[in-house]
Structure formats: structure tokens, C-alpha cells
Design a protein around this motif. Structure first.
Motif, PDB file in Angstrom:
ATOM      1  N   LYS A   1       5.172  -3.219  -3.388  1.00  0.00           N
ATOM      2  CA  LYS A   1       4.199  -3.619  -2.535  1.00  0.00           C
ATOM      3  C   LYS A   1       4.086  -2.808  -1.168  1.00  0.00           C
ATOM      4  O   LYS A   1       2.955  -3.420  -0.373  1.00  0.00           O
ATOM      5  CB  LYS A   1       4.694  -5.141  -2.311  1.00  0.00           C
ATOM      6  CG  LYS A   1       4.820  -6.037  -3.399  1.00  0.00           C
ATOM      7  CD  LYS A   1       5.213  -7.385  -2.944  1.00  0.00           C
ATOM      8  CE  LYS A   1       5.535  -8.406  -4.475  1.00  0.00           C
ATOM      9  NZ  LYS A   1       6.026  -9.458  -4.030  1.00  0.00           N
ATOM     10  N   LEU A   2       5.000  -2.000  -1.054  1.00  0.00           N
ATOM     11  CA  LEU A   2       4.966  -1.290   0.307  1.00  0.00           C
ATOM     12  C   LEU A   2       3.700  -0.237   0.359  1.00  0.00           C
ATOM     13  O   LEU A   2       3.384   0.194   1.342  1.00  0.00           O
ATOM     14  CB  LEU A   2       6.177  -0.658   0.558  1.00  0.00           C
ATOM     15  CG  LEU A   2       7.253  -1.247   1.323  1.00  0.00           C
ATOM     16  CD1 LEU A   2       8.802  -0.641   1.277  1.00  0.00           C
ATOM     17  CD2 LEU A   2       6.857  -1.797   2.697  1.00  0.00           C
ATOM     18  N   ARG A   3       3.359  -0.040  -0.738  1.00  0.00           N
ATOM     19  CA  ARG A   3       2.250   1.232  -0.822  1.00  0.00           C
ATOM     20  C   ARG A   3       0.951   0.838  -0.310  1.00  0.00           C
ATOM     21  O   ARG A   3       0.560   1.596   0.898  1.00  0.00           O
ATOM     22  CB  ARG A   3       1.906   1.308  -2.544  1.00  0.00           C
ATOM     23  CG  ARG A   3       1.078   2.450  -2.643  1.00  0.00           C
ATOM     24  CD  ARG A   3       0.448   2.555  -4.171  1.00  0.00           C
ATOM     25  NE  ARG A   3       1.747   2.553  -5.033  1.00  0.00           N
ATOM     26  CZ  ARG A   3       2.615   3.801  -5.429  1.00  0.00           C
ATOM     27  NH1 ARG A   3       1.991   4.784  -4.893  1.00  0.00           N
ATOM     28  NH2 ARG A   3       3.621   3.331  -6.167  1.00  0.00           N
ATOM     29  N   LYS A   4       0.532  -0.201  -0.202  1.00  0.00           N
ATOM     30  CA  LYS A   4      -0.674  -0.815   0.451  1.00  0.00           C
ATOM     31  C   LYS A   4      -0.299  -0.813   2.331  1.00  0.00           C
ATOM     32  O   LYS A   4      -1.035  -0.253   2.889  1.00  0.00           O
ATOM     33  CB  LYS A   4      -1.153  -2.212   0.297  1.00  0.00           C
ATOM     34  CG  LYS A   4      -2.372  -2.679   0.892  1.00  0.00           C
ATOM     35  CD  LYS A   4      -3.055  -3.929   0.121  1.00  0.00           C
ATOM     36  CE  LYS A   4      -3.413  -3.711  -1.146  1.00  0.00           C
ATOM     37  NZ  LYS A   4      -4.136  -4.901  -1.613  1.00  0.00           N
ATOM     38  N   LEU A   5       0.754  -1.173   2.363  1.00  0.00           N
ATOM     39  CA  LEU A   5       1.185  -1.256   3.868  1.00  0.00           C
ATOM     40  C   LEU A   5       1.479   0.125   4.303  1.00  0.00           C
ATOM     41  O   LEU A   5       0.869   0.395   5.615  1.00  0.00           O
ATOM     42  CB  LEU A   5       2.523  -2.223   4.202  1.00  0.00           C
ATOM     43  CG  LEU A   5       3.106  -2.414   5.494  1.00  0.00           C
ATOM     44  CD1 LEU A   5       3.470  -3.840   5.658  1.00  0.00           C
ATOM     45  CD2 LEU A   5       4.036  -1.405   5.759  1.00  0.00           C
ATOM     46  N   ALA A   6       2.124   0.956   3.553  1.00  0.00           N
ATOM     47  CA  ALA A   6       2.168   2.366   4.187  1.00  0.00           C
ATOM     48  C   ALA A   6       0.727   2.995   4.478  1.00  0.00           C
ATOM     49  O   ALA A   6       0.487   3.745   5.283  1.00  0.00           O
ATOM     50  CB  ALA A   6       3.245   3.101   3.512  1.00  0.00           C
ATOM     51  N   ALA A   7       0.047   2.904   3.321  1.00  0.00           N
ATOM     52  CA  ALA A   7      -1.473   3.485   3.521  1.00  0.00           C
ATOM     53  C   ALA A   7      -2.144   2.897   4.716  1.00  0.00           C
ATOM     54  O   ALA A   7      -2.759   3.474   5.334  1.00  0.00           O
ATOM     55  CB  ALA A   7      -2.179   3.132   2.138  1.00  0.00           C
ATOM     56  N   LYS A   8      -1.908   1.682   4.970  1.00  0.00           N
ATOM     57  CA  LYS A   8      -2.753   1.002   6.088  1.00  0.00           C
ATOM     58  C   LYS A   8      -2.140   1.773   7.476  1.00  0.00           C
ATOM     59  O   LYS A   8      -2.824   1.901   8.373  1.00  0.00           O
ATOM     60  CB  LYS A   8      -2.471  -0.447   6.115  1.00  0.00           C
ATOM     61  CG  LYS A   8      -3.259  -1.138   7.191  1.00  0.00           C
ATOM     62  CD  LYS A   8      -2.961  -2.735   7.137  1.00  0.00           C
ATOM     63  CE  LYS A   8      -3.705  -3.427   8.342  1.00  0.00           C
ATOM     64  NZ  LYS A   8      -3.424  -5.014   8.062  1.00  0.00           N
ATOM     65  N   LEU A   9      -0.851   1.630   7.655  1.00  0.00           N
ATOM     66  CA  LEU A   9      -0.081   2.426   8.746  1.00  0.00           C
ATOM     67  C   LEU A   9      -0.605   3.724   8.887  1.00  0.00           C
ATOM     68  O   LEU A   9      -0.915   4.259  10.086  1.00  0.00           O
ATOM     69  CB  LEU A   9       1.449   2.136   8.569  1.00  0.00           C
ATOM     70  CG  LEU A   9       2.315   2.611   9.737  1.00  0.00           C
ATOM     71  CD1 LEU A   9       1.792   2.095  10.985  1.00  0.00           C
ATOM     72  CD2 LEU A   9       3.556   2.833   9.442  1.00  0.00           C
ATOM     73  N   PHE A  10      -0.453   4.593   7.987  1.00  0.00           N
ATOM     74  CA  PHE A  10      -0.933   5.932   8.157  1.00  0.00           C
ATOM     75  C   PHE A  10      -2.368   6.364   8.076  1.00  0.00           C
ATOM     76  O   PHE A  10      -2.666   7.355   8.134  1.00  0.00           O
ATOM     77  CB  PHE A  10       0.033   6.715   6.825  1.00  0.00           C
ATOM     78  CG  PHE A  10       1.626   6.761   7.137  1.00  0.00           C
ATOM     79  CD1 PHE A  10       2.004   6.931   8.474  1.00  0.00           C
ATOM     80  CD2 PHE A  10       2.277   6.536   6.299  1.00  0.00           C
ATOM     81  CE1 PHE A  10       3.518   6.703   8.817  1.00  0.00           C
ATOM     82  CE2 PHE A  10       3.819   6.377   6.502  1.00  0.00           C
ATOM     83  CZ  PHE A  10       4.314   6.487   7.713  1.00  0.00           C
ATOM     84  N   ASN A  11      -3.123   5.220   7.389  1.00  0.00           N
ATOM     85  CA  ASN A  11      -4.406   5.495   7.567  1.00  0.00           C
ATOM     86  C   ASN A  11      -4.863   6.617   6.367  1.00  0.00           C
ATOM     87  O   ASN A  11      -5.600   7.501   6.519  1.00  0.00           O
ATOM     88  CB  ASN A  11      -4.983   6.026   8.789  1.00  0.00           C
ATOM     89  CG  ASN A  11      -6.562   5.832   8.675  1.00  0.00           C
ATOM     90  OD1 ASN A  11      -7.119   5.143   7.971  1.00  0.00           O
ATOM     91  ND2 ASN A  11      -7.311   6.481   9.597  1.00  0.00           N
ATOM     92  N   ILE A  12      -4.095   6.415   5.204  1.00  0.00           N
ATOM     93  CA  ILE A  12      -4.406   7.485   4.102  1.00  0.00           C
ATOM     94  C   ILE A  12      -4.847   6.771   2.761  1.00  0.00           C
ATOM     95  O   ILE A  12      -4.529   5.492   2.801  1.00  0.00           O
ATOM     96  CB  ILE A  12      -3.024   8.321   3.882  1.00  0.00           C
ATOM     97  CG1 ILE A  12      -1.959   7.422   3.595  1.00  0.00           C
ATOM     98  CG2 ILE A  12      -2.865   9.133   5.177  1.00  0.00           C
ATOM     99  CD1 ILE A  12      -0.553   8.323   3.424  1.00  0.00           C
ATOM    100  N   ASP A  13      -5.231   7.407   1.793  1.00  0.00           N
ATOM    101  CA  ASP A  13      -5.575   6.919   0.553  1.00  0.00           C
ATOM    102  C   ASP A  13      -4.105   6.370  -0.176  1.00  0.00           C
ATOM    103  O   ASP A  13      -3.234   7.057  -0.541  1.00  0.00           O
ATOM    104  CB  ASP A  13      -6.074   7.776  -0.408  1.00  0.00           C
ATOM    105  CG  ASP A  13      -6.572   7.280  -1.744  1.00  0.00           C
ATOM    106  OD1 ASP A  13      -6.213   6.271  -2.011  1.00  0.00           O
ATOM    107  OD2 ASP A  13      -7.376   8.039  -2.260  1.00  0.00           O
TER     108      ASP A  13
END
Length: 688
Positions: free
Chosen positions: A378-390
Motif C-alpha cells: 500500500k506504500l506504493r501510492k503514497l510514495a508516488a504521491k510524495l515523490f510526484n512520480i509514476d
């Protein structure tokens, strides 16, 4: 924690941090409703409270003035902000009798079930598999907590599991179970008791967010159409806990009666203290107040209203105090260069005093995920949001590194908060840490604070001292030096413990210290301290549950932060890949921001959350005659404000742009300017 001049056991190990107990006789104002030997119920600061009456609590988001922090107790919640909550309705005589009969029958059924589970463990020789199966069959109660408790101390594990205790400890340290789901009638009873204005027609739409060994968390729909997160502890769960306690006390009594030497007095005392601490988790008003207390501790740390214990206040051999965490730093594995340092906010869920009772607690919804291994995907979406990446660019290895780095950061803050406020969560594991991205910023929440504790400033100092003294004991062979360090340990025990002067035997305790810590002896120091606490009982020295809970929490934390060399090498190889994913290359190659790469990355990441503003800045810096000195000054000014809300940060950037535009010369068709070719010296801009 570790000695100032010592090396950590591994690159991943967090400096050890110890603990302590509250002064004997003092009343914890946040322990209302907890009826155990360690606490005395306190009269409400609001005066007598009628049954079922709600006392409105001060909103948790209130601004804390400097005068509200107690220098001797930075985490203390002002009396006018202590949550009293709603008390259960007084039952009539007939209702009381019916309730007692119902509880008695349920307790009897649970007792027989637990006896059957324990007999099954005995029949299978107490094997690891039998304990794992027992935890699954228990469906709540405290069996799982008891197993985890036993695994936190080598001496207790050896008493209970024998010579194979290390295998048991490795296998059972993270055993888990889920409570029996709450029935609809039980849920309604809890919601009514707390005065929660739920919509009865939409109870079927509730969403279960988690079920633990004692309580569960649900998202409830209110009559207003809004939702509320509610943690509940049903009376059935209460019955299971108290029944389990009686059974375990009975079994422990049988063992010590027929085999007195099988379990030491210290171990028995530690187990009973653990039983008392479990009872505290049954009262959610207690958890509400301790959550608010953790909030005050975080704010005290942020505003530096702390103990301010300095290293020179401690003996030279004492363990090093933890340094104040400075954001989330990602280092290059080869050079040690900090590639990225992001600001981090530490928080707790806001609790509502208007929806608090012993069996229900309304709280803020956190749109995040825990740092437990089960939640790693579930961290995938959060990390993508934080780093602003795909999202698709994040591999499982990236998520592993992301999760492990955040765990270490959270535990480091736990250590620092303890060392400078005396407050800590005794049940600190990755499942009780949530991360979320709010307004483009990383936030770490400490949750499930029902078993939080606090200690005094002197107790904090004593814990760092006792660890250092015990470390020196196994490095010293001289009789005189060993005697000196043993005396220091005994002196710390006098600060930390409870004892009767006419009964205590300090000389015997000193000999126990020397026997426990031979020259060049093996074993981790924090576990040795737990063993010393158990031995101290034979010298008529009792350790308060707060002190023991701290060291057990540290052992629990260390078990979650230790990785193998192979895993560490794998994580190190992932770090450069994570930085590449952030897309820094394009901006860096254009010469946008010179200087410290960590500051550069942090600022660029923050500005990337505002695409239009980011493009405006890039265009301006490609055309304006901005010098390196100006650019570095501007970056430092903005970095000092990255904790501001997004709107305020945007205003700071707008002001910076305005200053630069004022310095630009009139447009000339034959003249262009770029940062790379700027040669004219302009004065640094006025601070925004």
C-alpha cells in the motif's frame, strides 16, 4: 543508546534508549478510570460528573502557549485539556444482576476455552507450532501479548521455554491474532455509551479498518452524513481479557507451587506487572488522554520546551543521548552524501472528548498506511504521491527501502522524544506507526497509545547512565574498576526502583550486577538490564512497570530494525535508484540550483508539488541575472520555511520572484541573460 565512544553493533541499529518510573506517590492525571495498583483515580478537574454527562474537551488543534509547558514535565497536558469523557450509565439493580450473570457465563465459557488451549500446548510439549496454533485459536484476549512479552526478555524466555528459548524468541516475537468481530448489538452499545450521533439506517455501511487482540477500529456514518473513525472495546473483549488473566495467574501459581525453582521471583513479578499494564488498554478514556499527551510531547519537542538534558550532565561512560532528528535524510551508500532531506511532521490522531467513553473513542481519520510488512504494497501510492512520480516506476525493492527508512526515522524520533520529555509508547512497533502525505508533506503518526508511559528527568538520566556502566563492566577486568561501575549501577537502581529501606539488600544487588556482567561477557545490554531487574526482586528491589516497559519497548524496536548484511547491501543498492526516480537530472543539468544537493533536492521536490509555480521559477531563472550567491541565499530562505502550510510557502516564493523581477534590467533586443552566463554582481535579495 550507546556509549559516546562506542561503535553500534550494526549499521542499521538505532542508538539504544532507556527509561524509568514515575515518582512513587504521584498521581498520573491521565490515568482516570484505570483501576490498578500503579494508579490512583483522580477527581475530575471539572468537578463531579453526572453519569452519562459529556464534558466538552478543548480541541486538540488548539495553539499551545509557552506558559502551558511544564519544564519538569514537558508532555503534561493542562488540566483544562484533560479528557473526562462520558461514563457508562448507572444500571438499575435488575440490569446490574442481568449483566453480572451474562458476564459470569461468558467468563466461564472463555475460561474453559483457554484451559483447553493451554492443555493443547502442554500435550504438544510446548512446541513453537503449538503456541502459534494457540494464538490463532485464542481469537483475542491476552495470550498473544503474553507470548510477545515472554519473548522480550531472555531470562523470562529461558524460564518458560527452556534451553531452546532463542528459537522460540525468533519465531514468536511477531506472532499476531485478531479479536472476534464485534456483534451489531455490542457496537450499538459502545456507540450509545460514547454519545456518538450515528445513523442507525447506515450501520451496515460501516467499514472495518482493523481488528486487534483487544479492540477494533471502524469508520461509522453519522446522521450528518459525515464519517467518524471509532475505536471500540466491547464488554465481550473485556471479559476475554479478564478471564485470560485469571487463567494465566492460576497456571502460573500452579507451576510455582509444584516447581518453585522453575520461575524466579523476579520473573513472576514482571509477569504480574505486565498483567496490570494490559488492563490499562481496556479503558479508551485513558488512551484518549495519553494520545493527547503524546501530542503535547511532540509539540514540546518542536518548540524545544524539553528537559534539555546535555551529555556533559552525564558521566563520561554514559550512553550517548540521541540527537534531534533533522527531517528524513537519504544518504548515498558509498559516499555518505545526503542526497535528499525532506521535512517530516510527527503527529497523533486528533481525539474527540465529546465522543469518548471507556468502550468507544472517536478520532481523526488518517488517510495513510502503517509501516508493517503486511501494508508494504500500500506504500506504493503514497510514495508516488510524495515523490510526484509514476507508481509503475516503484519496484518492490524501492518500497522495502522506503518502509525501512521511515521505520528507522520513526523509531529515532521515539528515542529522542523519550530522552527529552520522558514520554514514550511502550507498545512501539511498525503496526503502530502510520505515514501519510498531507499538502505535499510527509507526516508520521503514532497510533494506539493505550500503553504509553512517562518518567521523570532524573529517571531518563539514570537509564543512560546504567547502560553505560554495565557496558563498562564487561570491558573492565580490574577488581577496583569493576567495583566502581557496579556501585554506579546500584546508584542508578536506587533512582529507578521502589524499595523499603529497612528491607533492601544493596550489597547483594551489587554482587548480582557483577555476576550478570562478567569480563568480556556476551549478550545485548538492554536485555541484560531486564535480567538485572528480575534479579533485583530477590534483593527486595521492585522495578516500576514504566521502567520495565521502556526497556521492553527498546528490545521490541531493535528486533524490527535489525537486518542481515545481505539485505542491507540490497537496500544500499536501491538508494541511488530511488534518487534517480525523482527526476533530478533534468533540473540539475540546467544549472537551476547549485550548492548542497540535499537542500537542492528537498526544495525542488517541494516546488514540484506546485507545477505552475515551478515552471514560473524555472523560466525566471533562465532569463533573470541571478548569481550563485543570490540563488543559494534564496534556497536557504525557502528551506527555512518548508514547514509552512502550502499557501504560506507559495507566498514566500512569490515574494522571492517579485524581488528578482525588480532587479531585472529593462528588456533589450540584443541582450539576453541566463544564470549560467551571469557575471554582474547583484546584492542578495532582502529576506522575505
Amino acid at each position: 543508546m550507546m556509549p559516546v565512544n562506542a561503535r553500534p553493533e550494526s549499521a542499521s541499529e538505532i542508538p539504544d534508549q532507556p527509561s524509568i518510573h514515575a515518582t512513587v506517590g504521584h498521581v498520573d492525571p491521565l490515568s482516570q478510570g484505570v483501576h490498578s495498583a500503579g494508579y490512583i483515580p483522580q477527581q475530575s478537574p471539572y468537578g463531579p460528573i453526572a453519569a452519562g454527562h459529556t464534558v466538552k474537551a478543548v480541541p486538540p488543534a488548539s495553539t499551545l502557549g509557552e506558559q502551558q509547558f511544564d519544564p519538569e514535565d514537558p508532555s503534561k497536558v493542562p488540566d483544562d485539556q484533560v479528557i473526562v469523557g462520558r461514563q457508562p450509565r448507572t444500571l438499575s439493580s435488575l440490569e446490574w444482576l442481568g449483566d453480572r450473570i451474562k458476564k459470569g457465563f461468558a467468563s466461564l465459557v472463555r475460561t474453559f476455552k483457554m484451559m483447553g488451549i493451554l492443555f493443547s500446548i502442554y500435550r504438544h510439549g510446548g512446541s513453537v507450532e503449538s503456541l502459534q496454533n494457540a494464538a490463532a485459536k485464542a481469537r483475542g484476549g491476552i495470550l498473544v501479548k503474553a507470548i510477545q512479552f515472554a519473548c522480550s526478555s531472555p531470562s523470562i524466555a529461558k524460564d518458560l521455554f527452556g534451553d531452546d528459548h532463542e528459537q522460540f524468541t525468533r519465531t514468536l516475537s511477531h506472532v499476531a491474532t485478531s479479536n472476534k468481530p464485534m456483534s451489531r448489538a455490542e457496537l450499538i452499545h459502545c456507540l450509545d455509551e460514547a454519545g456518538i450521533d450515528y445513523d442507525p439506517a447506515r450501520l451496515d455501511e460501516i467499514r472495518n479498518l482493523g481488528t486487534g487482540s483487544i479492540g477494533e477500529v471502524n469508520e461509522i456514518i453519522l446522521n450528518s452524513g459525515e464519517s467518524l473513525i471509532v475505536k471500540t472495546v466491547s464488554k465481550s473483549s473485556e471479559t476475554r481479557v479478564y478471564s485470560d488473566l485469571r487463567v494465566l495467574r492460576f497456571v502460573l501459581g500452579l507451576v510455582t507451587f509444584f516447581a518453585p525453582s522453575s520461575i524466579g521471583k523476579g520473573t513472576k513479578h514482571a509477569i504480574f506487572s505486565f498483567f496490570d499494564s494490559v488492563k490499562e488498554e481496556l479503558n479508551l478514556i485513558t488512551e484518549a488522554n495519553r494520545t493527547r499527551q503524546q501530542d503535547f510531547a511532540f509539540k514540546a519537542v518542536a518548540q524545544q520546551h524539553i528537559f534539555d538534558i546535555r551529555q556533559d550532565e552525564l558521566p563520561e561512560y554514559a550512553y550517548a543521548l540521541p540527537s534531534r532528528p533533522n527531517g528524513w535524510a537519504i544518504e548515498h551508500p558509498d559516499t555518505g552524501t545526503v542526497l535528499l532531506r525532506l521535512p517530516v511532521n510527527f503527529k497523533v490522531p486528533a481525539v474527540d472528548g465529546n465522543t469518548a467513553s471507556p468502550h468507544a473513542l472517536g478520532m481523526q481519520k488518517i488517510d495513510g498506511v502503517t509501516l508493517s510488512e503486511n501494508d508494504q504494497p500500500k506504500l506504493r501510492k503514497l510514495a508516488a504521491k510524495l515523490f510526484n512520480i509514476d507508481e509503475s516506476k516503484l519496484t518492490d525493492d524501492h518500497l522495502l527501502a522506503f518502509r525501512f527508512s521511515l521505520k528507522k526515522l520513526a523509531f529515532q524520533h521515539w528515542f529522542y522524544c523519550y530522552a527529552q520529555t520522558g514520554f514514550f509508547n511502550a507498545d512501539m512497533h511498525d503496526g503502530n506507526v502510520m505515514v501519510t502525505v498531507e499538502d505535499g508533506r510527509l507526516n508520521i503518526y503514532f497510533i494506539d497509545l493505550g500503553n504509553a508511559q512517562k518518567v521523570s528527568r532524573d529517571a531518563v538520566k539514570a537509564t543512560y547512565t546504567i547502560l553505560g556502566a554495565m557496558e563498562q563492566l564487561r570491558e573492565e577486568s580490574g577488581v577496583a574498576r569493576r567495583s566502581h561501575y557496579a556501585d554506579e549501577v546500584v546508584q542508578c537502581m536506587q533512582t529507578l526502583s521502589e524499595y523499603e529501606p529497612d528491607k533492601v539488600n544493596w550489597d547483594k544487588l551489587k554482587q548480582e550486577v557483577l555476576n550478570l556482567m562478567p569480563y568480556r561477557g556476551a549478550g545485548k545490554i538492554d536485555q541484560k538490564v531486564i535480567d538485572l531487574f528480575n534479579r533485583a526482586y530477590n534483593c527486595n528491589v521492585k522495578m516500576p512497570k514504566e521502567t520495565v516497559a521502556l526497556f521492553r519497548a527498546k528490545i521490541l524496536i531493535n528486533s524490527q530494525t535489525t537486518v542481515t548484511d545481505e539485505a542491507r547491501r540490497s537496500l544500499d543498492n536501491i538508494v541511488p535508484s530511488m534518487i534517480e526516480l525523482l527526476g533530478r537530472g533534468t533540473d540539475n543539468d540546467s544549472g537551476v540550483l547549485p550548492g548542497n544537493i540535499a537542500d537542492q533536492n528537498a526544495l525542488l521536490m517541494l516546488i514540484r508539488q506546485l507545477p505552475e509555480l515551478r515552471q514560473q521559477l524555472l523560466d525566471l531563472m533562465r532569463t533573470a541575472p541571478v548569481t550563485d550567491e543570490q540563488l543559494q541565499y534564496a534556497a536557504s530562505q525557502l528551506l527555512s520555511k518548508i514547514d509552512l502550510p502550502p499557501d504560506e510557502f507559495r507566498r514566500e516564493v512569490d515574494e522571492l520572484i517579485r524581488q528578482w523581477q525588480m532587479q531585472m534590467p529593462p528588456a533589450h533586443p540584443e541582450q539576453t541573460h541566463s544564470h549560467a552566463g551571469a557575471s554582474t554582481a547583484y546584492p542578495p535579495p532582502v529576506p522575505a
